[in-house]
Design a protein around this motif. Structure first.
Motif, short mmCIF file in Angstrom:
data_model
loop_
_atom_site.label_atom_id
_atom_site.label_comp_id
_atom_site.label_asym_id
_atom_site.label_seq_id
_atom_site.Cartn_x
_atom_site.Cartn_y
_atom_site.Cartn_z
N LEU A 33 -87.42 33.04 78.91
CA LEU A 33 -87.66 34.45 79.21
C LEU A 33 -87.98 35.25 77.94
O LEU A 33 -88.58 36.32 78.02
N LEU A 34 -87.58 34.73 76.79
CA LEU A 34 -87.68 35.50 75.56
C LEU A 34 -89.12 35.90 75.24
O LEU A 34 -89.36 36.96 74.65
N ALA A 35 -90.07 35.06 75.62
CA ALA A 35 -91.47 35.37 75.35
C ALA A 35 -91.93 36.62 76.08
O ALA A 35 -92.94 37.23 75.71
N HIS A 36 -91.18 37.02 77.11
CA HIS A 36 -91.55 38.19 77.90
C HIS A 36 -90.78 39.45 77.49
O HIS A 36 -90.97 40.50 78.09
N TYR A 37 -89.89 39.32 76.50
CA TYR A 37 -89.11 40.47 76.05
C TYR A 37 -89.89 41.24 74.98
O TYR A 37 -90.63 40.64 74.20
N PRO A 38 -89.73 42.56 74.91
CA PRO A 38 -90.49 43.35 73.94
C PRO A 38 -90.01 43.10 72.51
O PRO A 38 -88.84 42.74 72.30
N PRO A 39 -90.88 43.31 71.54
CA PRO A 39 -90.46 43.18 70.14
C PRO A 39 -89.54 44.33 69.74
O PRO A 39 -89.59 45.41 70.34
N ALA A 40 -88.74 44.09 68.73
CA ALA A 40 -87.87 45.15 68.20
C ALA A 40 -88.71 46.12 67.37
O ALA A 40 -89.73 45.75 66.80
N PRO A 41 -88.27 47.38 67.32
CA PRO A 41 -87.09 47.93 67.99
C PRO A 41 -87.44 48.44 69.39
O PRO A 41 -88.47 49.08 69.57
N ALA A 42 -86.62 48.11 70.35
CA ALA A 42 -86.80 48.56 71.72
C ALA A 42 -85.48 49.10 72.24
O ALA A 42 -84.41 48.76 71.73
N ALA A 43 -85.57 49.94 73.27
CA ALA A 43 -84.38 50.44 73.95
C ALA A 43 -83.99 49.43 75.03
O ALA A 43 -84.78 49.15 75.93
N VAL A 44 -82.78 48.88 74.92
CA VAL A 44 -82.33 47.80 75.80
C VAL A 44 -81.08 48.23 76.54
O VAL A 44 -80.15 48.80 75.95
N LEU A 45 -81.04 47.90 77.83
CA LEU A 45 -79.88 48.16 78.68
C LEU A 45 -79.41 46.82 79.25
O LEU A 45 -80.19 46.12 79.91
N ASP A 46 -78.17 46.44 78.97
CA ASP A 46 -77.60 45.19 79.47
C ASP A 46 -76.57 45.54 80.53
O ASP A 46 -75.50 46.06 80.23
N LEU A 47 -76.92 45.27 81.80
CA LEU A 47 -76.07 45.65 82.94
C LEU A 47 -75.20 44.48 83.36
O LEU A 47 -75.70 43.40 83.64
N GLY A 48 -73.89 44.71 83.41
CA GLY A 48 -72.96 43.61 83.63
C GLY A 48 -72.91 42.75 82.38
O GLY A 48 -73.06 41.53 82.43
N GLY A 103 -77.42 59.84 81.34
CA GLY A 103 -77.94 59.85 79.97
C GLY A 103 -79.41 60.19 79.88
O GLY A 103 -79.90 60.58 78.81
N GLY A 104 -80.14 60.01 80.97
CA GLY A 104 -81.54 60.42 81.01
C GLY A 104 -82.50 59.55 80.22
O GLY A 104 -83.66 59.93 80.03
N GLU A 105 -82.06 58.39 79.76
CA GLU A 105 -82.92 57.54 78.94
C GLU A 105 -83.70 56.55 79.80
O GLU A 105 -83.27 56.17 80.88
N ARG A 106 -84.87 56.13 79.29
CA ARG A 106 -85.64 55.05 79.90
C ARG A 106 -85.65 53.87 78.95
O ARG A 106 -85.60 54.06 77.72
N TYR A 107 -85.72 52.67 79.50
CA TYR A 107 -85.50 51.47 78.70
C TYR A 107 -86.72 50.55 78.72
O TYR A 107 -87.39 50.39 79.75
N ASP A 108 -86.97 49.91 77.57
CA ASP A 108 -88.06 48.95 77.43
C ASP A 108 -87.69 47.58 77.99
O ASP A 108 -88.55 46.81 78.40
N LEU A 109 -86.40 47.27 77.98
CA LEU A 109 -85.90 46.01 78.52
C LEU A 109 -84.55 46.25 79.17
O LEU A 109 -83.67 46.88 78.58
N ILE A 110 -84.42 45.76 80.40
CA ILE A 110 -83.13 45.81 81.10
C ILE A 110 -82.76 44.39 81.50
O ILE A 110 -83.57 43.67 82.08
N LEU A 111 -81.54 43.99 81.16
CA LEU A 111 -81.02 42.68 81.54
C LEU A 111 -80.04 42.83 82.69
O LEU A 111 -79.15 43.68 82.65
N PRO A 137 -92.44 53.10 81.21
CA PRO A 137 -93.73 52.49 81.54
C PRO A 137 -93.98 51.26 80.66
O PRO A 137 -93.81 51.31 79.44
N GLY A 138 -94.32 50.15 81.29
CA GLY A 138 -94.48 48.90 80.57
C GLY A 138 -93.17 48.16 80.32
O GLY A 138 -93.17 47.06 79.77
N GLY A 139 -92.06 48.76 80.73
CA GLY A 139 -90.75 48.14 80.53
C GLY A 139 -90.53 46.95 81.44
O GLY A 139 -91.14 46.84 82.51
N ARG A 140 -89.65 46.06 81.02
CA ARG A 140 -89.42 44.82 81.76
C ARG A 140 -87.95 44.65 82.14
O ARG A 140 -87.05 45.03 81.40
N LEU A 141 -87.76 44.05 83.30
CA LEU A 141 -86.43 43.74 83.85
C LEU A 141 -86.27 42.24 83.90
O LEU A 141 -87.07 41.54 84.54
#
Length: 201
Positions: A33-48, A103-111, A137-141
């Motif tokens: 899956l790592l090939a599909h994750y955005p390059p740093a620095p990105a806003a990331v949300l890890d749920l659970g 918090g009103g934030e949008r994330y580039d990657l959510i796990l 926009p363009g963010g990935r889950l």
């Protein structure tokens, strides 16, 4: 925060689970899956986020990471094990995530790793609507779904193979990667489906 039904059994087993979670690496879990994750620095949300294994690894790569864990015992392990990692912690839970949304934030990657099967069908629908709206926009889950026997004392549901792609389409997301794999811990009868979904730019 009231303990969500899907976390049943996790607080009592937190010490044992912390050892189990940390016995495999971020790279082993997320591998292809790592090939599909955005390059740093990105806003990331890890749920659970559990013990924060993945959150800390992503922070070390230069991402800005918010780790959300509803089970206080696991959250305490994560804050101890990964102190100084730069990860921010928050008590919140799917499907509604009121504290995250506030918090009103949008994330580039959510796990959403090893969480989805704890939600019933209505909760999964609500959760994907919530999570999809949190993607930039363009963010990935990144979503991993467990299949197989349910351990005693846990709340898990079967997730039909085509449910996730269908819900993704409904909420304006597209599937960019789909795969399956056996269980990394060697649990008999357990296998996983891996998805990466994207909100079009």
């Amino acid at each position: 925060m009231t303990r969500p039904a899907g976390t049943l059994g996790y607080g009592e087993a937190a010490d044992e689970l912390a050892v189990q979670y940390e016995s495999v690496t971020f790279t082993e879990v997320h591998g292809e899956l790592l090939a599909h994750y955005p390059p740093a620095p990105a806003a990331v949300l890890d749920l659970g986020a559990g013990t924060g294994r993945d959150a800390a690894a992503l922070a070390a790569l230069g991402h800005r990471v918010l780790a959300v864990e509803p089970t206080p015992e696991l959250r305490a392990h994560g804050e101890r094990l990964h102190a100084g990692s730069g990860v921010r912690w928050l008590a919140d839970a799917l499907p509604e995530l009121p504290a995250v949304r506030e918090g009103g934030e949008r994330y580039d990657l959510i796990l959403v790793t090893a969480v989805w099967m704890h939600l019933d069908p209505a909760e999964r629908r609500s959760a994907l609507r919530t999570v999809g709206a949190l993607l930039a926009p363009g963010g990935r889950l990144s979503l991993t779904v467990r299949h197989g026997p349910v351990p005693a004392g846990r709340r898990m549901y079967n997730v039909p193979a085509e449910e996730t792609p269908a819900l993704a389409r409904e909420f304006g997301l597209r599937v960019v990667h789909r795969a399956s794999r056996q269980d990394l811990h060697g649990r008999g009868g357990v296998h996983w489906t891996l998805f990466v979904l994207e909100r079009p730019a």
